[in-house]
Design an enzyme around this catalytic site. Structure first.
Site, PDB file in Angstrom:
ATOM      1  N   ARG A  24      28.703  29.536   4.269  1.00 30.54           N
ATOM      2  CA  ARG A  24      28.644  28.073   4.391  1.00 30.54           C
ATOM      3  C   ARG A  24      29.545  27.536   5.501  1.00 30.54           C
ATOM      4  O   ARG A  24      30.165  26.485   5.348  1.00 30.54           O
ATOM      5  CB  ARG A  24      29.060  27.396   3.082  1.00 30.54           C
ATOM      6  CG  ARG A  24      27.988  27.340   2.032  1.00 30.54           C
ATOM      7  CD  ARG A  24      26.906  26.324   2.348  1.00 30.54           C
ATOM      8  NE  ARG A  24      25.760  26.590   1.498  1.00 30.54           N
ATOM      9  CZ  ARG A  24      25.602  26.067   0.288  1.00 30.54           C
ATOM     10  NH1 ARG A  24      26.462  25.211  -0.181  1.00 30.54           N
ATOM     11  NH2 ARG A  24      24.557  26.382  -0.426  1.00 30.54           N
ATOM     12  N   ARG A  28      28.981  20.455   4.921  1.00 33.11           N
ATOM     13  CA  ARG A  28      29.518  19.095   4.806  1.00 33.11           C
ATOM     14  C   ARG A  28      30.991  18.930   5.151  1.00 33.11           C
ATOM     15  O   ARG A  28      31.439  17.821   5.369  1.00 33.11           O
ATOM     16  CB  ARG A  28      29.259  18.555   3.388  1.00 33.11           C
ATOM     17  CG  ARG A  28      27.806  18.177   3.176  1.00 33.11           C
ATOM     18  CD  ARG A  28      27.481  18.077   1.712  1.00 33.11           C
ATOM     19  NE  ARG A  28      27.576  19.396   1.110  1.00 33.11           N
ATOM     20  CZ  ARG A  28      27.267  19.674  -0.153  1.00 33.11           C
ATOM     21  NH1 ARG A  28      26.867  18.728  -0.950  1.00 33.11           N
ATOM     22  NH2 ARG A  28      27.369  20.903  -0.607  1.00 33.11           N
ATOM     23  N   ARG A  37      23.408  15.085   9.351  1.00 25.28           N
ATOM     24  CA  ARG A  37      22.851  14.971   8.001  1.00 25.28           C
ATOM     25  C   ARG A  37      22.528  13.511   7.671  1.00 25.28           C
ATOM     26  O   ARG A  37      21.489  13.225   7.094  1.00 25.28           O
ATOM     27  CB  ARG A  37      23.881  15.542   7.019  1.00 25.28           C
ATOM     28  CG  ARG A  37      23.525  15.469   5.579  1.00 25.28           C
ATOM     29  CD  ARG A  37      22.602  16.611   5.193  1.00 25.28           C
ATOM     30  NE  ARG A  37      22.538  16.740   3.752  1.00 25.28           N
ATOM     31  CZ  ARG A  37      21.853  15.929   2.963  1.00 25.28           C
ATOM     32  NH1 ARG A  37      21.152  14.953   3.487  1.00 25.28           N
ATOM     33  NH2 ARG A  37      21.856  16.097   1.663  1.00 25.28           N
ATOM     34  N   ASP A  74      17.927  27.736   3.763  1.00 21.74           N
ATOM     35  CA  ASP A  74      18.335  27.814   2.357  1.00 21.74           C
ATOM     36  C   ASP A  74      17.535  28.890   1.639  1.00 21.74           C
ATOM     37  O   ASP A  74      16.376  29.135   1.982  1.00 21.74           O
ATOM     38  CB  ASP A  74      18.143  26.466   1.658  1.00 21.74           C
ATOM     39  CG  ASP A  74      18.966  26.409   0.377  1.00 21.74           C
ATOM     40  OD1 ASP A  74      20.146  26.038   0.455  1.00 21.74           O
ATOM     41  OD2 ASP A  74      18.448  26.781  -0.688  1.00 21.74           O
ATOM     42  N   TYR A 147      16.282  30.170 -10.181  1.00 23.09           N
ATOM     43  CA  TYR A 147      15.954  28.784  -9.809  1.00 23.09           C
ATOM     44  C   TYR A 147      14.507  28.443 -10.147  1.00 23.09           C
ATOM     45  O   TYR A 147      14.200  27.329 -10.574  1.00 23.09           O
ATOM     46  CB  TYR A 147      16.224  28.548  -8.315  1.00 23.09           C
ATOM     47  CG  TYR A 147      17.701  28.418  -8.011  1.00 23.09           C
ATOM     48  CD1 TYR A 147      18.368  27.211  -8.223  1.00 23.09           C
ATOM     49  CD2 TYR A 147      18.438  29.492  -7.540  1.00 23.09           C
ATOM     50  CE1 TYR A 147      19.729  27.085  -7.959  1.00 23.09           C
ATOM     51  CE2 TYR A 147      19.803  29.373  -7.279  1.00 23.09           C
ATOM     52  CZ  TYR A 147      20.435  28.169  -7.488  1.00 23.09           C
ATOM     53  OH  TYR A 147      21.776  28.042  -7.252  1.00 23.09           O
TER      54      TYR A 147
HETATM   55  O1  CP3 Z   1      26.299  28.074   6.619  1.00 21.66           O
HETATM   56  C1  CP3 Z   1      25.604  28.774   5.875  1.00 21.66           C
HETATM   57  O2  CP3 Z   1      26.064  29.469   4.960  1.00 21.66           O
HETATM   58  C2  CP3 Z   1      24.099  28.850   6.150  1.00 21.66           C
HETATM   59  C3  CP3 Z   1      23.241  28.053   5.389  1.00 21.66           C
HETATM   60  C4  CP3 Z   1      23.086  28.225   3.877  1.00 21.66           C
HETATM   61  C5  CP3 Z   1      22.856  27.121   3.030  1.00 21.66           C
HETATM   62  N1  CP3 Z   1      22.568  27.595   1.782  1.00 21.66           N
HETATM   63  C6  CP3 Z   1      22.872  25.722   3.450  1.00 21.66           C
HETATM   64  C7  CP3 Z   1      23.053  24.658   2.423  1.00 21.66           C
HETATM   65  C8  CP3 Z   1      23.023  29.376   3.086  1.00 21.66           C
HETATM   66  C9  CP3 Z   1      23.277  30.828   3.480  1.00 21.66           C
HETATM   67  C10 CP3 Z   1      22.679  28.966   1.765  1.00 21.66           C
HETATM   68  C11 CP3 Z   1      22.465  29.898   0.649  1.00 21.66           C
HETATM   69  C12 CP3 Z   1      22.233  29.359  -0.700  1.00 21.66           C
HETATM   70  N2  CP3 Z   1      21.534  28.235  -1.057  1.00 21.66           N
HETATM   71  C13 CP3 Z   1      22.639  30.006  -1.880  1.00 21.66           C
HETATM   72  C14 CP3 Z   1      23.363  31.335  -1.948  1.00 21.66           C
HETATM   73  C15 CP3 Z   1      24.815  31.195  -1.692  1.00 21.66           C
HETATM   74  C16 CP3 Z   1      25.598  30.465  -2.740  1.00 21.66           C
HETATM   75  O3  CP3 Z   1      26.071  29.366  -2.434  1.00 21.66           O
HETATM   76  O4  CP3 Z   1      25.713  30.986  -3.866  1.00 21.66           O
HETATM   77  C17 CP3 Z   1      22.223  29.213  -2.962  1.00 21.66           C
HETATM   78  C18 CP3 Z   1      22.474  29.502  -4.424  1.00 21.66           C
HETATM   79  C19 CP3 Z   1      21.512  28.096  -2.439  1.00 21.66           C
HETATM   80  C20 CP3 Z   1      20.847  27.015  -3.186  1.00 21.66           C
HETATM   81  C21 CP3 Z   1      21.464  25.700  -2.904  1.00 21.66           C
HETATM   82  N3  CP3 Z   1      21.359  25.020  -1.709  1.00 21.66           N
HETATM   83  C22 CP3 Z   1      22.240  24.917  -3.779  1.00 21.66           C
HETATM   84  C23 CP3 Z   1      22.614  25.287  -5.197  1.00 21.66           C
HETATM   85  C24 CP3 Z   1      22.593  23.765  -3.076  1.00 21.66           C
HETATM   86  C25 CP3 Z   1      23.336  22.569  -3.623  1.00 21.66           C
HETATM   87  C26 CP3 Z   1      24.783  22.817  -3.687  1.00 21.66           C
HETATM   88  C27 CP3 Z   1      25.469  22.170  -2.533  1.00 21.66           C
HETATM   89  O5  CP3 Z   1      26.343  22.807  -1.946  1.00 21.66           O
HETATM   90  O6  CP3 Z   1      25.127  21.009  -2.260  1.00 21.66           O
HETATM   91  C28 CP3 Z   1      22.072  23.866  -1.769  1.00 21.66           C
HETATM   92  C29 CP3 Z   1      22.218  22.882  -0.685  1.00 21.66           C
HETATM   93  C30 CP3 Z   1      22.763  23.376   0.615  1.00 21.66           C
HETATM   94  N4  CP3 Z   1      22.396  24.544   1.225  1.00 21.66           N
HETATM   95  C31 CP3 Z   1      23.698  22.695   1.450  1.00 21.66           C
HETATM   96  C32 CP3 Z   1      23.867  23.494   2.594  1.00 21.66           C
HETATM   97  C33 CP3 Z   1      24.722  23.186   3.796  1.00 21.66           C
HETATM   98  C34 CP3 Z   1      24.272  21.344   1.174  1.00 21.66           C
HETATM   99  C35 CP3 Z   1      23.218  20.363   1.527  1.00 21.66           C
HETATM  100  C36 CP3 Z   1      23.726  19.013   1.937  1.00 21.66           C
HETATM  101  O7  CP3 Z   1      24.058  18.823   3.122  1.00 21.66           O
HETATM  102  O8  CP3 Z   1      23.737  18.143   1.069  1.00 21.66           O
END
Ligand code: CP3
Length: 340
Positions: A24, A28, A37, A74, A147
């Protein structure tokens, strides 16, 4: 040929310096991410707009001396391309249309729906500095199934666990479909230019014993084996988060080239039991990065001293959105000063 520290460690060569990237790392906590965003329609739209996704993928590398970019996308894009309705709600996280066991046969992965992701990869590759590595990724079949079955993460995936006990054959079937889709998805990422892939099994820790072998290890082994047949030169990092005692069979049996460690893994033990088998990555607690200061420094120096130069520096889970940007700069400075 420039040597790339991350690729060097993953292929058993001695790196010029410790490879460092952060799960990540785009997100944000970065004001330039929040800016993009706020101007885009929603998170999914950002993932599927190559202009925006390329920019956001490269943002952390402009600010910090990291060794890799990770594709901005994602893990839930795979269910989306299988025809599952998906929405990211503000402050709520993802919400998916829940799959019923009798509808598994109707799922059909359409790679074309993710064409913008492959375009993003091509664009990032054009702009990526020579010594940096581009990482692609997908969710592990079990985590993606969690999921798809529960629809949200609000109830700790109790329904997915229930399937593992009450209807394991349905879960096998769903996981097979996801494994197939993930193979096609990762193959297209590799064709477009990613140099390493990571498989995120965020919910591996929910299963133990036979269920862990059946729904975590076996599908991951299948996915890795099929990718290795097609792309023997592409390293694969496995991240079975919170798998505890499952880390050892995972590293031995899945065929991954490296293992991501969560913050709960005891490093002394990992050094003895896991590091002789494959290179390791992690496991700084994201809460220590949030806090910064002496505690973070001490923890980082401990990791580097104990694990040596062939360890991939990273967190044990993603950067928290509340993390001060300066703490990330500080982390990078500590790592770079340690080696000079
Ligand atoms: O920078 C990076 O790591 C690359 C991009 C990336 C994202 N998600 C962007 C993202 C990667 C590699 C992921 C993987 C991901 N997504 C996982 C596995 C890793 C982990 O965190 O356990 C999972 C479970 C998801 C599913 C997911 N996506 C969830 C549960 C959420 C909501 C939680 C949150 O942090 O808001 C997301 C949203 C998400 N994916 C965001 C980002 C940057 C936040 C979105 C926003 O800007 O609101």
């Amino acid at each position: 040929m420039f040597s790339k520290p991350l690729l060097d460690v993953l292929t058993g060569r001695k790196p010029d310096r410790r490879p460092l990237w952060l799960m990540r790392q785009a997100g944000r906590y970065l004001p330039e991410y929040r800016e993009i965003r706020s101007k885009s329609k929603n998170f999914l739209n950002m993932c599927l707009t190559p202009d925006l996704a390329t920019e956001v993928t490269l943002q952390p590398l402009r600010r910090f001396d990291l060794d890799a970019a990770i594709l901005f996308a994602d893990i839930l894009l795979v269910p989306l391309a299988m025809g599952v309705a998906l929405d990211f709600r503000e402050g709520e996280g993802p919400v998916l249309e829940r799959i019923e066991s009798k509808k598994i046969d109707r799922l059909s992965y359409d790679s074309q729906k993710l064409a913008p992701v492959f375009e993003t990869i091509r664009r990032v590759k054009q702009d990526l500095p020579e010594k940096k590595t581009l990482i692609g990724f997908c969710g592990a079949p079990w985590t993606v199934a969690c999921y798809m079955i529960d629809g949200t993460s609000k109830k700790n995936f109790i329904e997915a666990k229930r399937w593992s006990l009450d209807q394991p054959e349905s879960l096998d079937l769903l996981i097979d479909r996801i494994t197939q889709a993930s193979e096609t998805y990762l193959a297209a990422q590799i064709d477009a230019g990613v140099e390493v892939v990571q498989i995120f099994d965020s919910w591996a820790g929910l299963l133990q014993g036979d269920a862990f072998m059946r729904f975590v290890i076996e599908p991951t082994r299948q996915l890795v084996m099929r990718l290795k047949k097609r792309f023997p030169h592409i390293p694969i990092i496995g991240f079975p988060r919170e798998a505890g005692d499952g880390y050892s069979p995972y590293i031995r049996e899945t065929g991954v080239d490296a293992l991501g460690l969560d913050p709960f893994v005891d490093l002394q033990k990992a050094k003895i039991e896991l590091q002789p088998i494959k290179p390791l990555q992690g496991n700084l607690d994201p809460a220590l990065l949030l806090r910064g200061g002496e505690e973070m420094k001490g923890a980082l120096e401990n990791i580097m001293t104990l694990m040596g130069p062939n360890h991939i520096l990273n967190l044990g889970h993603g950067v928290l959105p509340q993390t001060p940007v300066e703490h990330v700069s500080e982390l990078v400075r500590i790592v770079r000063e340690f080696e000079s």
